[in-house]
Design a protein around this motif. Structure first.
Motif, PDB file in Angstrom:
ATOM      1  N   LEU A  63       0.776  -1.184   0.081  1.00 23.39           N
ATOM      2  CA  LEU A  63       0.045   0.055   0.090  1.00 23.39           C
ATOM      3  C   LEU A  63       0.896   1.206   0.071  1.00 23.39           C
ATOM      4  O   LEU A  63       0.584   2.247  -0.663  1.00 23.39           O
ATOM      5  CB  LEU A  63      -1.084   0.136   1.147  1.00 23.39           C
ATOM      6  N   GLU A  64       1.915   1.255   0.866  1.00 25.09           N
ATOM      7  CA  GLU A  64       2.992   2.328   0.752  1.00 25.09           C
ATOM      8  C   GLU A  64       3.451   2.505  -0.695  1.00 25.09           C
ATOM      9  O   GLU A  64       3.813   3.677  -1.127  1.00 25.09           O
ATOM     10  CB  GLU A  64       3.966   2.256   1.673  1.00 25.09           C
ATOM     11  N   LEU A  65       3.986   1.431  -1.284  1.00 28.35           N
ATOM     12  CA  LEU A  65       4.293   1.430  -2.749  1.00 28.35           C
ATOM     13  C   LEU A  65       3.109   2.085  -3.749  1.00 28.35           C
ATOM     14  O   LEU A  65       3.658   2.969  -4.573  1.00 28.35           O
ATOM     15  CB  LEU A  65       4.733   0.149  -3.232  1.00 28.35           C
ATOM     16  N   ALA A  66       1.863   1.728  -3.426  1.00 30.71           N
ATOM     17  CA  ALA A  66       0.828   2.244  -4.387  1.00 30.71           C
ATOM     18  C   ALA A  66       0.833   3.783  -4.300  1.00 30.71           C
ATOM     19  O   ALA A  66       0.582   4.576  -4.942  1.00 30.71           O
ATOM     20  CB  ALA A  66      -0.420   1.696  -3.791  1.00 30.71           C
ATOM     21  N   GLY A  67       1.054   4.237  -2.800  1.00 30.56           N
ATOM     22  CA  GLY A  67       1.106   5.642  -2.611  1.00 30.56           C
ATOM     23  C   GLY A  67       2.154   6.334  -3.341  1.00 30.56           C
ATOM     24  O   GLY A  67       1.671   7.547  -3.636  1.00 30.56           O
ATOM     25  N   ARG A  68       3.160   5.812  -3.310  1.00 33.28           N
ATOM     26  CA  ARG A  68       4.492   6.583  -3.843  1.00 33.28           C
ATOM     27  C   ARG A  68       4.148   6.728  -5.479  1.00 33.28           C
ATOM     28  O   ARG A  68       4.647   7.441  -6.031  1.00 33.28           O
ATOM     29  CB  ARG A  68       5.607   5.541  -3.558  1.00 33.28           C
ATOM     30  N   ILE A  69       3.821   5.543  -6.065  1.00 31.00           N
ATOM     31  CA  ILE A  69       3.532   5.272  -7.311  1.00 31.00           C
ATOM     32  C   ILE A  69       2.590   6.513  -7.817  1.00 31.00           C
ATOM     33  O   ILE A  69       2.812   7.357  -8.828  1.00 31.00           O
ATOM     34  CB  ILE A  69       3.084   4.004  -7.885  1.00 31.00           C
ATOM     35  N   ARG A  70       1.399   6.905  -7.111  1.00 27.88           N
ATOM     36  CA  ARG A  70       0.408   7.719  -7.292  1.00 27.88           C
ATOM     37  C   ARG A  70       1.188   9.021  -7.091  1.00 27.88           C
ATOM     38  O   ARG A  70       0.781  10.205  -8.006  1.00 27.88           O
ATOM     39  CB  ARG A  70      -0.710   7.460  -6.413  1.00 27.88           C
ATOM     40  N   ASP A  71       1.713   9.356  -6.124  1.00 28.36           N
ATOM     41  CA  ASP A  71       2.288  10.666  -5.791  1.00 28.36           C
ATOM     42  C   ASP A  71       3.537  10.847  -6.747  1.00 28.36           C
ATOM     43  O   ASP A  71       3.521  12.120  -7.154  1.00 28.36           O
ATOM     44  CB  ASP A  71       2.873  10.688  -4.317  1.00 28.36           C
ATOM     45  N   ALA A  72       3.956   9.798  -7.428  1.00 24.80           N
ATOM     46  CA  ALA A  72       5.298  10.292  -8.401  1.00 24.80           C
ATOM     47  C   ALA A  72       4.461  10.366  -9.565  1.00 24.80           C
ATOM     48  O   ALA A  72       5.342  10.580 -10.453  1.00 24.80           O
ATOM     49  CB  ALA A  72       6.174   9.268  -8.137  1.00 24.80           C
ATOM     50  N   HIS A  73       3.148   9.948 -10.025  1.00 22.06           N
ATOM     51  CA  HIS A  73       2.422  10.167 -11.273  1.00 22.06           C
ATOM     52  C   HIS A  73       3.056   9.299 -12.397  1.00 22.06           C
ATOM     53  O   HIS A  73       3.279   9.501 -13.492  1.00 22.06           O
ATOM     54  CB  HIS A  73       2.517  11.637 -11.914  1.00 22.06           C
ATOM     55  N   LEU A  74       3.652   7.903 -11.596  1.00 27.68           N
ATOM     56  CA  LEU A  74       4.103   6.944 -12.679  1.00 27.68           C
ATOM     57  C   LEU A  74       2.916   6.453 -13.422  1.00 27.68           C
ATOM     58  O   LEU A  74       1.815   6.191 -12.863  1.00 27.68           O
ATOM     59  CB  LEU A  74       5.019   5.963 -11.856  1.00 27.68           C
ATOM     60  N   PRO A  75       3.285   5.950 -14.776  1.00 20.06           N
ATOM     61  CA  PRO A  75       2.066   5.497 -15.498  1.00 20.06           C
ATOM     62  C   PRO A  75       1.556   3.838 -15.221  1.00 20.06           C
ATOM     63  O   PRO A  75       0.689   3.679 -15.670  1.00 20.06           O
ATOM     64  CB  PRO A  75       2.700   5.482 -16.744  1.00 20.06           C
TER      65      PRO A  75
END
Length: 201
Positions: A63-75
């Motif tokens: 879940l923390e990874l999911a948050g990082r991916i969202r915050d970094a706007h990764l596709p």
């Protein structure tokens, strides 16, 4: 070709998923890793199409990874694969705009189809979890109480927590007391267990 990374700390399950997905002509497992930190480094450098993440992994949770991916706007699309049907986890996944949330006991064909649906822009949630979406329980804890309970979960004493957060021991005890009251339990350990089970820590 759908480029997939699998982040799962159980080696046998990770290997089985990799082997089964490799039979699909339109899916390529480009990496399989055992912890969240390795996954984060790979996701940033290689930007796979789909990230299949376990929730509970060393270093960084799914879940923390999911948050990082969202915050970094990764596709890349994120799919959580887990044994946990906890409403708190599912709600947090939805807040992080996760594309898929699947239980590990789903058939492999369901996972494969889910990967294709996610790539097509759909969201996929295991059928058994559909009712959980309507069981959202409001987290009564404030951010500071959550931080304190997380440190208790890590095994820190009141004195150690007060030093780490630059707060008095009395203030820490107050946060623990209010947490215990809000969660309707009798001890700090019960508070940690209750909040963890609901996916709030």
């Amino acid at each position: 070709m759908i480029r997939v990374i699998i982040a799962e700390d159980q080696q046998m399950l990770r290997g089985a998923l990799t082997s089964l997905l490799s039979f699909e002509p339109d899916i390529e497992v480009v990496a399989e890793v055992s912890d969240g930190q390795q996954a984060w480094e790979y996701i940033q450098s290689e930007t796979p199409d789909v990230c299949i993440l376990d929730i509970e992994m060393p270093h960084i949770t799914g879940l923390e990874l999911a948050g990082r991916i969202r915050d970094a706007h990764l596709p890349c699309k994120v799919m959580i694969v887990t044994t946990f049907a906890r409403p708190g986890y599912l709600q947090k996944a939805m807040d992080y705009q996760v594309s898929g949330y699947l239980l590990k006991d789903e058939p492999i064909d369901y996972l494969i189809e889910a990967i294709r649906k996610v790539m097509a822009g759909e969201n996929v949630v295991s059928r058994d979890l559909a009712a959980t979406l309507f069981m959202k329980e409001q987290n009564p804890l404030n951010e500071r109480e959550i931080v304190v309970l997380r440190l208790v979960k890590e095994g820190l004493t009141t004195t150690e927590i007060s030093k780490k957060l630059f707060l008095t021991k009395g203030t820490i005890r107050n946060y623990l007391s209010t947490s215990i009251q809000k969660l309707h339990v009798e001890s700090r350990q019960q508070a940690v267990n209750s909040a963890s089970e609901k996916g709030w820590l």
